[in-house]
Design an enzyme around this catalytic site. Sequence first.
Site, mmCIF file in Angstrom:
data_model
loop_
_atom_site.group_PDB
_atom_site.id
_atom_site.type_symbol
_atom_site.label_atom_id
_atom_site.label_comp_id
_atom_site.label_asym_id
_atom_site.label_seq_id
_atom_site.Cartn_x
_atom_site.Cartn_y
_atom_site.Cartn_z
ATOM 1 N N GLU A 126 3.076 -141.420 -24.000
ATOM 2 C CA GLU A 126 2.723 -142.415 -25.020
ATOM 3 C C GLU A 126 3.265 -143.775 -24.582
ATOM 4 O O GLU A 126 4.397 -143.884 -24.124
ATOM 5 C CB GLU A 126 3.340 -142.048 -26.378
ATOM 6 C CG GLU A 126 2.995 -143.087 -27.452
ATOM 7 C CD GLU A 126 3.709 -142.849 -28.770
ATOM 8 O OE1 GLU A 126 3.338 -141.904 -29.477
ATOM 9 O OE2 GLU A 126 4.647 -143.621 -29.076
ATOM 10 N N ARG B 12 -2.549 -141.662 -40.835
ATOM 11 C CA ARG B 12 -2.520 -142.456 -42.065
ATOM 12 C C ARG B 12 -1.778 -143.766 -41.814
ATOM 13 O O ARG B 12 -2.218 -144.828 -42.207
ATOM 14 C CB ARG B 12 -1.804 -141.677 -43.176
ATOM 15 C CG ARG B 12 -1.842 -142.428 -44.487
ATOM 16 C CD ARG B 12 -0.785 -141.927 -45.453
ATOM 17 N NE ARG B 12 0.556 -142.277 -45.013
ATOM 18 C CZ ARG B 12 1.649 -141.947 -45.670
ATOM 19 N NH1 ARG B 12 1.577 -141.230 -46.766
ATOM 20 N NH2 ARG B 12 2.840 -142.316 -45.221
ATOM 21 N N GLY B 13 -0.619 -143.685 -41.111
ATOM 22 C CA GLY B 13 0.242 -144.864 -40.955
ATOM 23 C C GLY B 13 1.276 -144.899 -42.065
ATOM 24 O O GLY B 13 1.082 -144.304 -43.125
ATOM 25 N N HIS C 154 7.332 -134.073 -42.756
ATOM 26 C CA HIS C 154 7.129 -135.513 -42.923
ATOM 27 C C HIS C 154 8.102 -135.996 -43.993
ATOM 28 O O HIS C 154 8.298 -135.309 -45.005
ATOM 29 C CB HIS C 154 5.669 -135.792 -43.329
ATOM 30 C CG HIS C 154 5.365 -137.246 -43.428
ATOM 31 N ND1 HIS C 154 5.448 -137.934 -44.620
ATOM 32 C CD2 HIS C 154 5.008 -138.155 -42.481
ATOM 33 C CE1 HIS C 154 5.141 -139.212 -44.391
ATOM 34 N NE2 HIS C 154 4.859 -139.359 -43.110
ATOM 35 N N LYS D 259 -5.724 -130.582 -42.433
ATOM 36 C CA LYS D 259 -6.022 -131.517 -41.338
ATOM 37 C C LYS D 259 -6.775 -130.796 -40.214
ATOM 38 O O LYS D 259 -7.734 -131.312 -39.652
ATOM 39 C CB LYS D 259 -4.701 -132.085 -40.808
ATOM 40 C CG LYS D 259 -4.810 -133.382 -40.066
ATOM 41 C CD LYS D 259 -3.462 -133.848 -39.538
ATOM 42 C CE LYS D 259 -2.758 -134.802 -40.450
ATOM 43 N NZ LYS D 259 -1.596 -135.478 -39.793
HETATM 44 P P1 FAD Z 1 -0.747 -137.666 -43.185
HETATM 45 O O1 FAD Z 1 -1.146 -136.518 -42.355
HETATM 46 O O2 FAD Z 1 -1.747 -138.264 -44.090
HETATM 47 O O3 FAD Z 1 0.534 -137.210 -44.026
HETATM 48 C C1 FAD Z 1 1.309 -138.135 -44.777
HETATM 49 C C2 FAD Z 1 1.962 -137.422 -45.941
HETATM 50 O O4 FAD Z 1 0.972 -137.027 -46.892
HETATM 51 C C3 FAD Z 1 2.694 -136.137 -45.559
HETATM 52 O O5 FAD Z 1 3.835 -136.029 -46.359
HETATM 53 C C4 FAD Z 1 1.685 -135.041 -45.884
HETATM 54 O O6 FAD Z 1 2.311 -133.799 -46.209
HETATM 55 C C5 FAD Z 1 0.958 -135.622 -47.093
HETATM 56 N N1 FAD Z 1 -0.453 -135.195 -47.162
HETATM 57 C C6 FAD Z 1 -1.330 -135.129 -46.130
HETATM 58 N N2 FAD Z 1 -2.542 -134.732 -46.578
HETATM 59 C C7 FAD Z 1 -2.416 -134.538 -47.896
HETATM 60 C C8 FAD Z 1 -3.326 -134.134 -48.919
HETATM 61 N N3 FAD Z 1 -4.612 -133.841 -48.647
HETATM 62 N N4 FAD Z 1 -2.856 -134.039 -50.207
HETATM 63 C C9 FAD Z 1 -1.571 -134.327 -50.501
HETATM 64 N N5 FAD Z 1 -0.665 -134.721 -49.559
HETATM 65 C C10 FAD Z 1 -1.082 -134.828 -48.279
HETATM 66 N N6 FAD Z 1 2.189 -144.944 -36.875
HETATM 67 C C11 FAD Z 1 1.581 -146.113 -36.551
HETATM 68 O O7 FAD Z 1 1.552 -147.058 -37.372
HETATM 69 N N7 FAD Z 1 1.006 -146.299 -35.315
HETATM 70 C C12 FAD Z 1 0.991 -145.312 -34.380
HETATM 71 O O8 FAD Z 1 0.447 -145.499 -33.290
HETATM 72 C C13 FAD Z 1 1.615 -144.063 -34.696
HETATM 73 N N8 FAD Z 1 1.619 -143.041 -33.806
HETATM 74 C C14 FAD Z 1 2.158 -141.830 -34.165
HETATM 75 C C15 FAD Z 1 2.111 -140.756 -33.259
HETATM 76 C C16 FAD Z 1 2.649 -139.529 -33.591
HETATM 77 C C17 FAD Z 1 2.546 -138.368 -32.622
HETATM 78 C C18 FAD Z 1 3.296 -139.341 -34.849
HETATM 79 C C19 FAD Z 1 3.913 -138.008 -35.208
HETATM 80 C C20 FAD Z 1 3.357 -140.398 -35.755
HETATM 81 C C21 FAD Z 1 2.793 -141.649 -35.435
HETATM 82 N N9 FAD Z 1 2.830 -142.731 -36.329
HETATM 83 C C22 FAD Z 1 2.230 -143.919 -35.989
HETATM 84 C C23 FAD Z 1 3.556 -142.623 -37.602
HETATM 85 C C24 FAD Z 1 2.664 -142.143 -38.760
HETATM 86 O O9 FAD Z 1 1.666 -143.116 -39.026
HETATM 87 C C25 FAD Z 1 3.554 -141.959 -40.002
HETATM 88 O O10 FAD Z 1 4.449 -140.888 -39.798
HETATM 89 C C26 FAD Z 1 2.845 -141.825 -41.333
HETATM 90 O O11 FAD Z 1 3.821 -141.912 -42.365
HETATM 91 C C27 FAD Z 1 2.095 -140.514 -41.548
HETATM 92 O O12 FAD Z 1 0.955 -140.458 -40.825
HETATM 93 P P2 FAD Z 1 0.124 -139.064 -40.733
HETATM 94 O O13 FAD Z 1 -1.119 -139.355 -40.035
HETATM 95 O O14 FAD Z 1 0.982 -137.985 -40.234
HETATM 96 O O15 FAD Z 1 -0.148 -138.860 -42.325
#
Ligand code: FAD
Length: 284
Positions: free
Chosen positions: A12, A103-104, A144, A160
Amino acid sequence: MVRHHTPSLSFEVFPPNPAVGNEKIIQALREMQDIAPHYISVTASNNKFNIEETTVRLADFIYNDLKIPTIAHLPAVYLTKEMVSDALQALDKVGVHKILALRGDIFPDVAPKDDFKYATDLIEYIKEEAPHFDIVGACYPEGHPEADTLLHDVENLRIKQAAGAEHLVTQLFFDNEYFYRFKERMDLVGIHVPVEAGIMPVVNKKQIERMVSLCGVKLPKKFISMMERYGDNPIAMRDAGIAYAVDQIVDLAAGGVDGIHLYTMNNPYIANRIYESVFRLMAS
Ligand code: FAD
């Protein structure tokens, strides 16, 4: 003789602030090129910089100039559907068709937009709008930070996967036991896509203080002892941090991990040291 598979190795990198320019990261990427990683992923700013000027530009260079498979990160909570479609089009134009759909983080003082509440909403949108894109998702071996329980978090992860995440990359962690327990829970709920373990070699004290406050990962006792012992000596800290990561990777490889995703912090020296210490030997 039983032949064990070698885990994939991916990197990364993050695009620099556009005001700084890409010269340094381009040099760093050239120095990573000989390792021929499985892919290089490029992070994206959530609500700060224009993705096309930063992430897409760097992804274009990695994919078209270095000829290395590339994944573009896309955090969507501050984007509208239209903005996501623009980003997809920009990626399409340069031939990059793999996205880490995120999501971010939500900033307490900036209201999210309405279109993408969870990463899954983004995955569904991409599947509809641009089904030729491969989709990767993020996951969290320690849960998370917003999830009330790890069980709920893993259940959301199953959704997901069902929405179309074809493989998963984990948040960084420093205790492999979290990863193994997480994998067991995933198995129990039927998550079977490949999972790459996110490993960050910690090479200075400041970096870890920032990471812990940002990601909320736990530091095991032996990691804290290492920091206390070597934290004030930059060279010793760097070597100890790399040795710690190598130890983690060797254990994960023995445990059958699908892949290692290295948080390189744009540092080719670290990427090369990890490759030389573990992957070159495993490949031979
Ligand atoms: P989600 O999968 O949407 O999860 C977020 C929260 O919501 C979790 O607590 C989950 O349990 C809950 N949730 C999910 N789906 C549902 C549902 N259907 N109903 C109810 N609750 C739900 N951030 C950046 O800004 N830029 C980047 O480039 C970046 N790269 C990353 C790379 C990796 C490998 C990782 C692990 C994280 C990265 N992040 C990045 C950080 C990430 O954006 C944050 O951790 C963010 O808070 C969660 O994103 P997510 O896509 O995991 O969210």
